[in-house]
Design an enzyme around this catalytic site. Structure first.
Site, PDB file in Angstrom:
ATOM      1  N   LYS A  83     -22.827  -7.643   0.055  1.00 49.07           N
ATOM      2  CA  LYS A  83     -21.647  -7.164  -0.662  1.00 49.07           C
ATOM      3  C   LYS A  83     -22.136  -6.196  -1.728  1.00 49.07           C
ATOM      4  O   LYS A  83     -23.304  -6.243  -2.128  1.00 49.07           O
ATOM      5  CB  LYS A  83     -20.947  -8.346  -1.341  1.00 49.07           C
ATOM      6  CG  LYS A  83     -19.533  -8.091  -1.751  1.00 49.07           C
ATOM      7  CD  LYS A  83     -18.522  -8.498  -0.693  1.00 49.07           C
ATOM      8  CE  LYS A  83     -17.116  -8.196  -1.122  1.00 49.07           C
ATOM      9  NZ  LYS A  83     -16.129  -8.625  -0.137  1.00 49.07           N
ATOM     10  N   GLY A 183       2.871 -14.970  -1.004  1.00 48.02           N
ATOM     11  CA  GLY A 183       2.254 -13.639  -0.936  1.00 48.02           C
ATOM     12  C   GLY A 183       2.644 -12.930   0.344  1.00 48.02           C
ATOM     13  O   GLY A 183       2.130 -13.244   1.416  1.00 48.02           O
ATOM     14  N   GLY A 185       2.171  -9.771   1.192  1.00 50.46           N
ATOM     15  CA  GLY A 185       1.499  -8.474   1.197  1.00 50.46           C
ATOM     16  C   GLY A 185       1.144  -8.084   2.618  1.00 50.46           C
ATOM     17  O   GLY A 185       1.828  -8.477   3.570  1.00 50.46           O
ATOM     18  N   LYS A 186       0.057  -7.331   2.749  1.00 49.85           N
ATOM     19  CA  LYS A 186      -0.307  -6.820   4.077  1.00 49.85           C
ATOM     20  C   LYS A 186      -0.511  -7.963   5.073  1.00 49.85           C
ATOM     21  O   LYS A 186      -0.011  -7.915   6.185  1.00 49.85           O
ATOM     22  CB  LYS A 186      -1.583  -5.969   3.954  1.00 49.85           C
ATOM     23  CG  LYS A 186      -1.377  -4.704   3.123  1.00 49.85           C
ATOM     24  CD  LYS A 186      -2.593  -3.816   3.108  1.00 49.85           C
ATOM     25  CE  LYS A 186      -3.747  -4.359   2.321  1.00 49.85           C
ATOM     26  NZ  LYS A 186      -3.509  -4.485   0.868  1.00 49.85           N
ATOM     27  N   VAL A 187      -1.217  -9.012   4.648  1.00 52.50           N
ATOM     28  CA  VAL A 187      -1.495 -10.112   5.577  1.00 52.50           C
ATOM     29  C   VAL A 187      -0.263 -11.014   5.724  1.00 52.50           C
ATOM     30  O   VAL A 187       0.135 -11.372   6.840  1.00 52.50           O
ATOM     31  CB  VAL A 187      -2.704 -10.951   5.100  1.00 52.50           C
ATOM     32  CG1 VAL A 187      -2.963 -12.087   6.070  1.00 52.50           C
ATOM     33  CG2 VAL A 187      -3.954 -10.075   4.962  1.00 52.50           C
ATOM     34  N   GLY A 188       0.339 -11.389   4.591  1.00 52.83           N
ATOM     35  CA  GLY A 188       1.476 -12.312   4.609  1.00 52.83           C
ATOM     36  C   GLY A 188       2.624 -11.821   5.489  1.00 52.83           C
ATOM     37  O   GLY A 188       3.288 -12.609   6.165  1.00 52.83           O
TER      38      GLY A 188
HETATM   39  N1  NAD Z   1      -6.367  -7.608   4.082  1.00 51.70           N
HETATM   40  C1  NAD Z   1      -7.344  -8.254   4.707  1.00 51.70           C
HETATM   41  O1  NAD Z   1      -7.799  -7.841   5.775  1.00 51.70           O
HETATM   42  C2  NAD Z   1      -7.905  -9.523   4.123  1.00 51.70           C
HETATM   43  C3  NAD Z   1      -9.019 -10.115   4.739  1.00 51.70           C
HETATM   44  C4  NAD Z   1      -9.522 -11.315   4.247  1.00 51.70           C
HETATM   45  C5  NAD Z   1      -8.929 -11.895   3.131  1.00 51.70           C
HETATM   46  N2  NAD Z   1      -7.863 -11.295   2.527  1.00 51.70           N
HETATM   47  C6  NAD Z   1      -7.267 -11.953   1.352  1.00 51.70           C
HETATM   48  O2  NAD Z   1      -5.920 -12.287   1.639  1.00 51.70           O
HETATM   49  C7  NAD Z   1      -5.115 -12.159   0.453  1.00 51.70           C
HETATM   50  C8  NAD Z   1      -3.975 -11.203   0.724  1.00 51.70           C
HETATM   51  O3  NAD Z   1      -4.508  -9.947   1.109  1.00 51.70           O
HETATM   52  P1  NAD Z   1      -3.560  -8.680   1.352  1.00 51.70           P
HETATM   53  O4  NAD Z   1      -4.426  -7.652   1.975  1.00 51.70           O
HETATM   54  O5  NAD Z   1      -2.302  -9.135   2.027  1.00 51.70           O
HETATM   55  O6  NAD Z   1      -3.260  -8.273  -0.147  1.00 51.70           O
HETATM   56  P2  NAD Z   1      -1.955  -7.528  -0.710  1.00 51.70           P
HETATM   57  O7  NAD Z   1      -2.350  -7.036  -2.059  1.00 51.70           O
HETATM   58  O8  NAD Z   1      -1.404  -6.571   0.284  1.00 51.70           O
HETATM   59  O9  NAD Z   1      -0.879  -8.710  -0.844  1.00 51.70           O
HETATM   60  C9  NAD Z   1      -0.908  -9.695  -1.820  1.00 51.70           C
HETATM   61  C10 NAD Z   1       0.540 -10.074  -2.118  1.00 51.70           C
HETATM   62  O10 NAD Z   1       0.531 -11.202  -2.995  1.00 51.70           O
HETATM   63  C11 NAD Z   1       1.547 -10.988  -3.967  1.00 51.70           C
HETATM   64  N3  NAD Z   1       1.242 -11.816  -5.140  1.00 51.70           N
HETATM   65  C12 NAD Z   1       0.385 -11.549  -6.165  1.00 51.70           C
HETATM   66  N4  NAD Z   1       0.419 -12.541  -7.067  1.00 51.70           N
HETATM   67  C13 NAD Z   1       1.294 -13.458  -6.600  1.00 51.70           C
HETATM   68  C14 NAD Z   1       1.744 -14.715  -7.071  1.00 51.70           C
HETATM   69  N5  NAD Z   1       1.295 -15.228  -8.214  1.00 51.70           N
HETATM   70  N6  NAD Z   1       2.644 -15.376  -6.331  1.00 51.70           N
HETATM   71  C15 NAD Z   1       3.104 -14.882  -5.168  1.00 51.70           C
HETATM   72  N7  NAD Z   1       2.718 -13.686  -4.671  1.00 51.70           N
HETATM   73  C16 NAD Z   1       1.822 -12.997  -5.372  1.00 51.70           C
HETATM   74  C17 NAD Z   1       1.525  -9.501  -4.226  1.00 51.70           C
HETATM   75  O11 NAD Z   1       2.725  -9.045  -4.811  1.00 51.70           O
HETATM   76  C18 NAD Z   1       1.318  -8.974  -2.812  1.00 51.70           C
HETATM   77  O12 NAD Z   1       2.556  -8.740  -2.153  1.00 51.70           O
HETATM   78  C19 NAD Z   1      -6.085 -11.702  -0.649  1.00 51.70           C
HETATM   79  O13 NAD Z   1      -6.564 -12.826  -1.334  1.00 51.70           O
HETATM   80  C20 NAD Z   1      -7.222 -11.053   0.124  1.00 51.70           C
HETATM   81  O14 NAD Z   1      -8.441 -11.112  -0.588  1.00 51.70           O
HETATM   82  C21 NAD Z   1      -7.327 -10.135   3.014  1.00 51.70           C
END
Ligand code: NAD
Length: 360
Positions: A83, A183, A185-188
């Protein structure tokens, strides 16, 4: 700070290599940490973050690189763990010359470390880094990259959840279960789609009005609650933390109504010992780094020349890996987080050892 002492411990053989990189003109200050190359070149993203101190940056990169070794090992990749962190505020100091200077330091490691996106770095940044080094993934589709890694991250989390459902209720499906997604976001977002397709009912929350507007429009059947506290205390079978790290702590675990926790967020356990608290409460926790490996599987595939179907097949195997970890946890009487670590260490040792067989 004594770097070597800080990487010694009963659970760690220490890091192989930690490189401090500086380019005064661009303001670049980066640390690249390689935890292990037992399985192959180290792969892990570059976090661009305004750490308060150098010690904080170092602590983060050492932790994260170790985590990547375990994640990559259990994802079945022929890649070790590494990393990098760039210390500074990306909003203020991120420029083309800085990213390209960083790329030259990555190149200087001659393939011992492959980088990718992480917090504060994006696909467009990796395209710039790639102008100075061959050892970069997470590039744009136009540059042979895999694009948005959240697609397979969500697919992998869904597979891990299916395995946890089978372990708990006897069938590898979420049909008829109620899943709480914190959450969107992109994954959710992608995960919510998979759950609905599988026949689950979903209750969700997010701090972003935009994310909530999306879910109301795309999936009107999803129930929205005010916050994560309301989500975890509602009548759910599965809790899927998909926002920030530290979702499972001394306050949330006792309040949890769900009997299964599977989500995308990194570092869900707020501190060591939470896995035992979960087990004592009869909550099955599928380790985050096992189920969220779809993203790294997606970007790692770029090294071979990106093929989405091949990467998806690999991410689908997160089902088998999760199932094996849960079986091992039962057999050895330990929490799944401990079983996962043991399985990763076993693969690093057994496969890594093969390099001692001389070929010529
Ligand atoms: N994107 C990937 O490929 C990937 C891979 C491995 C792990 N992750 C992990 O998965 C998680 C989500 O990733 P992502 O890419 O969807 O990120 P993202 O930033 O697109 O989404 C995160 C979402 O969480 C919401 N959020 C923030 N604080 C909050 C709270 N207190 N309560 C409820 N919602 C809240 C944000 O508004 C946002 O919509 C992160 O922890 C990231 O490290 C992501």
């Amino acid at each position: 700070m004594d770097v070597f002492a800080s990487t010694d411990g009963p659970e760690s053989d220490g890091h192989e290599q930690v490189v401090f990189c500086q380019d005064k003109q661009t303001g670049l200050k980066a640390i690249i940490a390689i935890y292990s190359t037992a399985l192959g070149p180290a792969l892990g993203g570059t976090r661009f973050y305004p750490y308060a101190t150098e010690a904080e940056a170092l602590h983060d990169v050492l932790d994260l690189s170790r985590g990547m070794a375990y994640k990559n090992a259990l994802a079945g990749l022929d890649l070790g763990g590494g990393k990098a962190v760039i210390w500074g505020d990306p909003e203020r100091i991120k420029t083309e010359p800085l990213l390209r200077a960083y790329g030259r330091f990555v190149e200087s490691l001659n393939g011992r470390y492959y980088t990718a996106c992480d917090v504060g770095t994006y696909v467009a940044d990796m395209d710039l880094v790639a102008r100075e080094t061959r050892f970069v993934t997470g590039r744009s589709v136009e540059h042979g990259g895999a694009g948005d890694s959240s697609v397979l991250t969500a697919w992998g989390v869904f597979q891990g959840m299916r395995a946890a459902a089978e372990h708990t209720w006897g069938a590898p499906t979420l049909a008829g279960r109620r899943v709480g997604v914190s959450g969107l976001g992109k994954v959710g977002k992608h995960l919510t789609g998979h759950l609905i397709d599988d026949g689950a009912s979903v209750v969700a929350t997010d701090v972003s009005e935009r994310a909530l507007a999306w879910v109301r429009q795309a999936h009107p059947q999803v129930d929205v609650v005010a916050d994560t506290q309301a989500l975890i205390t509602s009548d759910i079978d599965v809790y899927a933390p998909c926002a920030l790290g530290g979702a499972l702590d001394d306050d949330t675990v006792p309040a949890l109504r769900a009997s299964v926790v599977v989500g995308a967020a990194n570092n869900q356990l707020a501190h060591p010992g939470i896995e035992k608290l979960l087990a004592d409460r009869g909550v099955l926790y599928a380790p985050d780094y096992v189920v969220n490996a779809g993203g790294v599987i997606q970007v790692a595939d770029e090294i071979e020349g990106f093929n989405f179907e091949r990467a998806k097949l690999r991410a689908t195997r997160i089902f088998d890996t999760t199932r094996e970890i849960l079986r091992l946890a039962d057999a050895e009487g330990v929490p799944p987080a401990v079983a996962a670590d043991r399985l990763a260490e076993r693969r690093m040792a057994e496969v890594g050892r093969l390099r001692t067989i001389h070929l010529r």
